[in-house]
Write a protein that holds these residues in place. Structure first.
Motif, mmCIF file in Angstrom:
data_model
loop_
_atom_site.group_PDB
_atom_site.id
_atom_site.type_symbol
_atom_site.label_atom_id
_atom_site.label_comp_id
_atom_site.label_asym_id
_atom_site.label_seq_id
_atom_site.Cartn_x
_atom_site.Cartn_y
_atom_site.Cartn_z
ATOM 1 N N SER A 180 8.027 4.439 -2.398
ATOM 2 C CA SER A 180 7.419 3.912 -3.619
ATOM 3 C C SER A 180 5.900 3.789 -3.499
ATOM 4 N N PRO A 181 5.134 4.616 -4.238
ATOM 5 C CA PRO A 181 3.675 4.463 -4.244
ATOM 6 C C PRO A 181 3.224 3.096 -4.756
ATOM 7 N N ARG A 182 3.963 2.523 -5.714
ATOM 8 C CA ARG A 182 3.595 1.213 -6.255
ATOM 9 C C ARG A 182 3.700 0.133 -5.185
ATOM 10 N N LEU A 183 4.730 0.236 -4.349
ATOM 11 C CA LEU A 183 4.888 -0.753 -3.295
ATOM 12 C C LEU A 183 3.808 -0.569 -2.226
ATOM 13 N N ARG A 184 3.471 0.666 -1.914
ATOM 14 C CA ARG A 184 2.374 0.907 -0.975
ATOM 15 C C ARG A 184 1.061 0.370 -1.529
ATOM 16 N N GLY A 185 0.909 0.452 -2.857
ATOM 17 C CA GLY A 185 -0.315 -0.052 -3.478
ATOM 18 C C GLY A 185 -0.502 -1.546 -3.311
#
Length: 416
Positions: free
Chosen positions: A192-197
């Motif tokens: 998940s890119p959102r979680l990495r963000g």
């Protein structure tokens, strides 16, 4: 329905779904270990479970304070990135736990203390990052990502415990399965890119201010965790080995009575903090009303079903209906204490939050040292501690509010 209200309901539904998954997974773990382990080994596992989630509870202080700090900071904050900063703070707890382990782990974990302590440290190190990410996404009101993080972590724990059951790994295998599932965030962050963000989420306060607030929140959360999930540790510390060997039935009854209330509430705490920050303390009135209704219905159901359910899990486990009903009411008091605590955090009254939970934990511990049967001591401590904690939260908060709103005397004028 206005779009904001509709979105809020969808977000609340996702958090509720994660809470249900957490509750079911927790039940599943406790049921499997009760069936697969002897009474003595299961009592020991429950102590490990309590110790593990007590430390996780300390680290939830990171989640709670980070949620509040990110929420009030807004998207343009220029302070430190919260996840890396809180990870470094949390790893300090891992070091302290590891260095102090040889002094307390043999007493709690007995002959398997080295392997169980290692599992405890591994799970703690993984949960440090989980707590920071959960706070960051909660503060950004990304409740879908928050719910996924909470739900997948709990589901992973159940899956690993099932694997440990199939492999017949015994006490140590169950302990490691319960601990390493805290690393579910690794897979989620990769996907998940959102979680990495969330790693880049910043707050408005400086590093020192953030550290102090997180520290206060963690101390208070630790006190609450001892009463919420670390209760087997308190009982072990105040009970002789001969008596504690037979404590598995009452400890499992405590867990079964609490889980329907406290597991969902644990997932809901961040939402409660956000609601009070945005709408004031009245936003929790519907939650308090629902809590009272659930307690009333649940205590009656527990009286009738509780003893049968316990014998279904393990035919050698016996706890009476009235005791089960009383345990549900006691769980309701702990839930009420959790909500009053969340409200004090939301209004930035960390000292009040800390005072209430420490008072509740100390009272419960003192009551456990009094003479009486195991069941009587357990019930008395689970009632006395939360009642004192709620009164302290309300009393200290009222006193703080009165001081902050009291009119200041006008300066006296001197005479020429």
């Amino acid at each position: 329905m206005p779009p904001e209200q509709s979105t809020s309901r969808v977000e609340g539904g996702s958090v509720l779904a994660a809470a249900v998954v957490s509750g079911v997974a927790g039940y599943g773990v406790l049921l499997l270990t009760a069936r697969m382990l002897s009474a003595e080994s299961n009592a020991q596992f429950l102590v490990f479970w309590g110790a593990l989630f007590s430390i996780f509870g300390v680290l939830i202080g990171i989640t709670t304070e980070t949620t509040r700090a990110v929420l009030v900071a807004g998207p343009d904050a220029a302070g430190p990135a919260v996840v890396p900063h809180t990870t470094m703070l949390g790893l300090g707890l891992v070091v302290v736990t590891g260095l102090s382990g040889p002094w307390w782990a043999p007493r709690l974990f007995e002959s398997e203390w080295r392997l169980l302590l290692a599992a405890l440290l591994g799970g703690t190190a993984l949960f440090v990052v989980h707590a920071g990410i959960a706070g960051a996404v909660g503060g950004r009101r990304m409740w879908g990502a928050y719910s996924t993080l909470v739900g997948v972590e709990a589901a992973t724990r159940l899956v690993l415990v099932v694997v440990a059951t199939m492999l017949a790994t015994g006490l140590v295998g169950f302990a490691w399965a319960a601990a390493v599932s805290a690393g579910a965030w690794v897979l989620l962050a990769l996907a998940s890119p959102r979680l990495r963000g969330a790693w880049h989420t910043r707050v408005a306060v400086g590093r020192r201010g953030l550290s102090l607030r997180v520290g206060a929140s963690c101390v208070a959360a630790g006190a609450s965790a001892l009463l919420l999930v670390g209760y087997p540790v308190l009982l072990k510390a105040t009970t002789s080995d001969a008596v504690f060997d037979g404590a598995a039935p009452i400890l499992l009854a405590v867990s079964l009575s609490r889980a329907p209330l406290l597991v969902p509430l644990g997932a809901y705490q961040n939402v409660a903090v956000a609601k009070v920050v945005r709408h004031g303390i009245r936003a929790l009135v519907p939650v308090w009303t629902a809590l009272a209704v659930v307690c009333a219905v649940g205590s009656g159901a527990a009286w009738l079903v509780g003893p049968w359910l316990l014998r279904l899990i393990n035919a050698d486990y016996h706890v009476s209906g009235p005791v089960f009903a009383a345990l549900v009411v006691a769980a309701g008091l702990v839930a009420l204490l959790t909500l009053t605590g969340a409200a004090t955090v939301a209004v930035d009254a960390h000292a009040v939050y800390l005072g209430g939970w420490i008072g509740a934990t100390v009272v419960s511990l003192v009551v456990l040292t009094l003479p009486g049967t195991l069941e009587h001591r357990v019930l008395a401590s689970l009632f006395a501690g939360p009642v004192v904690g709620v009164l302290l939260h309300l009393g200290l908060a009222w006193s703080r509010l009165a001081r902050s709103t009291a009119p200041h005397p006008a300066p006296s004028r001197g005479h020429a």
